[in-house]
Scaffold this motif. Sequence first.
Motif, PDB file in Angstrom:
ATOM      1  N   SER A   1     -11.874 126.624  -7.658  1.00 25.34           N
ATOM      2  CA  SER A   1     -11.132 126.031  -6.542  1.00 25.34           C
ATOM      3  C   SER A   1     -10.057 125.074  -7.046  1.00 25.34           C
ATOM      4  O   SER A   1      -9.015 124.911  -6.406  1.00 25.34           O
ATOM      5  CB  SER A   1     -12.087 125.306  -5.592  1.00 25.34           C
ATOM      6  N   ASP A   2     -10.295 124.459  -8.197  1.00 27.86           N
ATOM      7  CA  ASP A   2      -9.286 123.557  -8.760  1.00 27.86           C
ATOM      8  C   ASP A   2      -7.995 124.293  -9.115  1.00 27.86           C
ATOM      9  O   ASP A   2      -6.910 123.704  -9.100  1.00 27.86           O
ATOM     10  CB  ASP A   2      -9.829 122.867 -10.013  1.00 27.86           C
ATOM     11  N   ASP A   3      -8.110 125.569  -9.442  1.00 29.93           N
ATOM     12  CA  ASP A   3      -6.918 126.364  -9.750  1.00 29.93           C
ATOM     13  C   ASP A   3      -6.068 126.578  -8.502  1.00 29.93           C
ATOM     14  O   ASP A   3      -4.840 126.710  -8.594  1.00 29.93           O
ATOM     15  CB  ASP A   3      -7.312 127.734 -10.315  1.00 29.93           C
TER      16      ASP A   3
ATOM     17  N   THR B   1      -6.216 124.624  -5.541  1.00 30.83           N
ATOM     18  CA  THR B   1      -5.933 123.419  -4.752  1.00 30.83           C
ATOM     19  C   THR B   1      -4.477 122.972  -4.802  1.00 30.83           C
ATOM     20  O   THR B   1      -3.904 122.625  -3.753  1.00 30.83           O
ATOM     21  CB  THR B   1      -6.864 122.271  -5.182  1.00 30.83           C
ATOM     22  N   PRO B   2      -3.808 122.953  -5.952  1.00 33.71           N
ATOM     23  CA  PRO B   2      -2.411 122.495  -5.965  1.00 33.71           C
ATOM     24  C   PRO B   2      -1.507 123.307  -5.035  1.00 33.71           C
ATOM     25  O   PRO B   2      -0.595 122.738  -4.416  1.00 33.71           O
ATOM     26  CB  PRO B   2      -1.989 122.664  -7.430  1.00 33.71           C
ATOM     27  N   TYR B   3      -1.762 124.579  -4.919  1.00 35.64           N
ATOM     28  CA  TYR B   3      -0.933 125.434  -4.079  1.00 35.64           C
ATOM     29  C   TYR B   3      -1.214 125.181  -2.598  1.00 35.64           C
ATOM     30  O   TYR B   3      -0.294 125.194  -1.767  1.00 35.64           O
ATOM     31  CB  TYR B   3      -1.151 126.905  -4.458  1.00 35.64           C
ATOM     32  N   MET B   4      -2.482 124.932  -2.273  1.00 40.58           N
ATOM     33  CA  MET B   4      -2.809 124.584  -0.896  1.00 40.58           C
ATOM     34  C   MET B   4      -2.238 123.222  -0.525  1.00 40.58           C
ATOM     35  O   MET B   4      -1.755 123.017   0.598  1.00 40.58           O
ATOM     36  CB  MET B   4      -4.329 124.612  -0.691  1.00 40.58           C
ATOM     37  N   GLU B   5      -2.266 122.304  -1.452  1.00 45.53           N
ATOM     38  CA  GLU B   5      -1.703 120.968  -1.199  1.00 45.53           C
ATOM     39  C   GLU B   5      -0.206 121.056  -0.920  1.00 45.53           C
ATOM     40  O   GLU B   5       0.310 120.406   0.005  1.00 45.53           O
ATOM     41  CB  GLU B   5      -1.961 120.057  -2.399  1.00 45.53           C
TER      42      GLU B   5
ATOM     43  N   VAL C   1     -13.399 127.939  -0.093  1.00 44.54           N
ATOM     44  CA  VAL C   1     -12.306 127.237  -0.774  1.00 44.54           C
ATOM     45  C   VAL C   1     -11.411 126.535   0.238  1.00 44.54           C
ATOM     46  O   VAL C   1     -11.061 125.361   0.086  1.00 44.54           O
ATOM     47  CB  VAL C   1     -11.480 128.218  -1.636  1.00 44.54           C
ATOM     48  N   VAL C   2     -11.038 127.262   1.284  1.00 47.19           N
ATOM     49  CA  VAL C   2     -10.149 126.681   2.301  1.00 47.19           C
ATOM     50  C   VAL C   2     -10.900 125.674   3.160  1.00 47.19           C
ATOM     51  O   VAL C   2     -10.387 124.595   3.474  1.00 47.19           O
ATOM     52  CB  VAL C   2      -9.522 127.791   3.163  1.00 47.19           C
TER      53      VAL C   2
ATOM     54  N   ASP D   1     -13.450 123.799   2.382  1.00 51.64           N
ATOM     55  CA  ASP D   1     -13.630 122.560   1.622  1.00 51.64           C
ATOM     56  C   ASP D   1     -12.321 121.785   1.524  1.00 51.64           C
ATOM     57  O   ASP D   1     -12.309 120.545   1.640  1.00 51.64           O
ATOM     58  CB  ASP D   1     -14.142 122.862   0.212  1.00 51.64           C
ATOM     59  N   PHE D   2     -11.228 122.514   1.324  1.00 51.27           N
ATOM     60  CA  PHE D   2      -9.932 121.855   1.172  1.00 51.27           C
ATOM     61  C   PHE D   2      -9.532 121.090   2.429  1.00 51.27           C
ATOM     62  O   PHE D   2      -8.972 119.994   2.352  1.00 51.27           O
ATOM     63  CB  PHE D   2      -8.859 122.896   0.827  1.00 51.27           C
TER      64      PHE D   2
END
Length: 274
Positions: A207-209, A211-215, A247-248, A250-251
């Motif tokens: 998920s860390d991979d 997260t930056p794109y979702m942010e 993943v989503v 949690d984000f």
Amino acid sequence: MKLDAHQHFWHYDPKRQEWITPEMGRIRRNFVPADLYPLLQEVQIDGCIAVQAEESLRETDFLLDLAQEHEWIMGVVGWADLGQDNLDEVLDQYSNQEKLVGFREVLQAKDPRYMLRDEFVRGMQKLKERGYTYDLLLFPHHLEAALELVKKCPEQRMVIDHLAKPLIKDGEWRDWKKKISLLAEREMIYCKISGMVTEADWKKWTSDDLTPYMEIALELFGPERLMFGSDWPVCLVAGEYEQVYKVVDDFISPLSPSEKANLMGDSAVQFYGI
């Protein structure tokens, strides 16, 4: 209402789904509503948008037939060749299909300038006149042309599928962010948080991979113009449905209830006119 805004069905045929390579062996079979419905129920999703995976009117008819049989398939994004001379006649054939909400072509497989042809722009304008949306299936190198298309069709509702497929496996985001941010400035343009796991390392993504794109997507589009999509069953080459959902989920956990509701369904309902 919670919606999965992006998934597919197909009866597998190696010629018709030639994009499914040998390394994608897990999805070289039929995927039908009975396969998806239990997965939606597990995560309490009310329905889905079925999106074309083959460039043919046969595909559009296939998805509409499924949507007629299953109430929880709430919309269909079909296929049509926007540049064809008889587009009006084709669209007339579907004028009574209430669940046909929009169209898509596999633009990622075409030269970026393909979408800037006069006949394509004219076709897009015809979709606008009839109230249809358009899904933009792109790679990052298509984003500049997509911006030109949006400028030519400023009132057309469009959604960028799969975040325009940034190079997640390589960890590249700067150039992608710069390009997609210009599209995000346009209020008629939405974006799907979908298709991420297949742009990451299929075997060892975390998920860390992602997260930056979702942010970045959340920063640029806000929850009002973002929508969750599983990209099932394509996602299965890299992860299970529940993994993609988690993943989503949690984000967005720090977001307000209304912001969560937007991203997990309300934005798609508004965009597609469900």
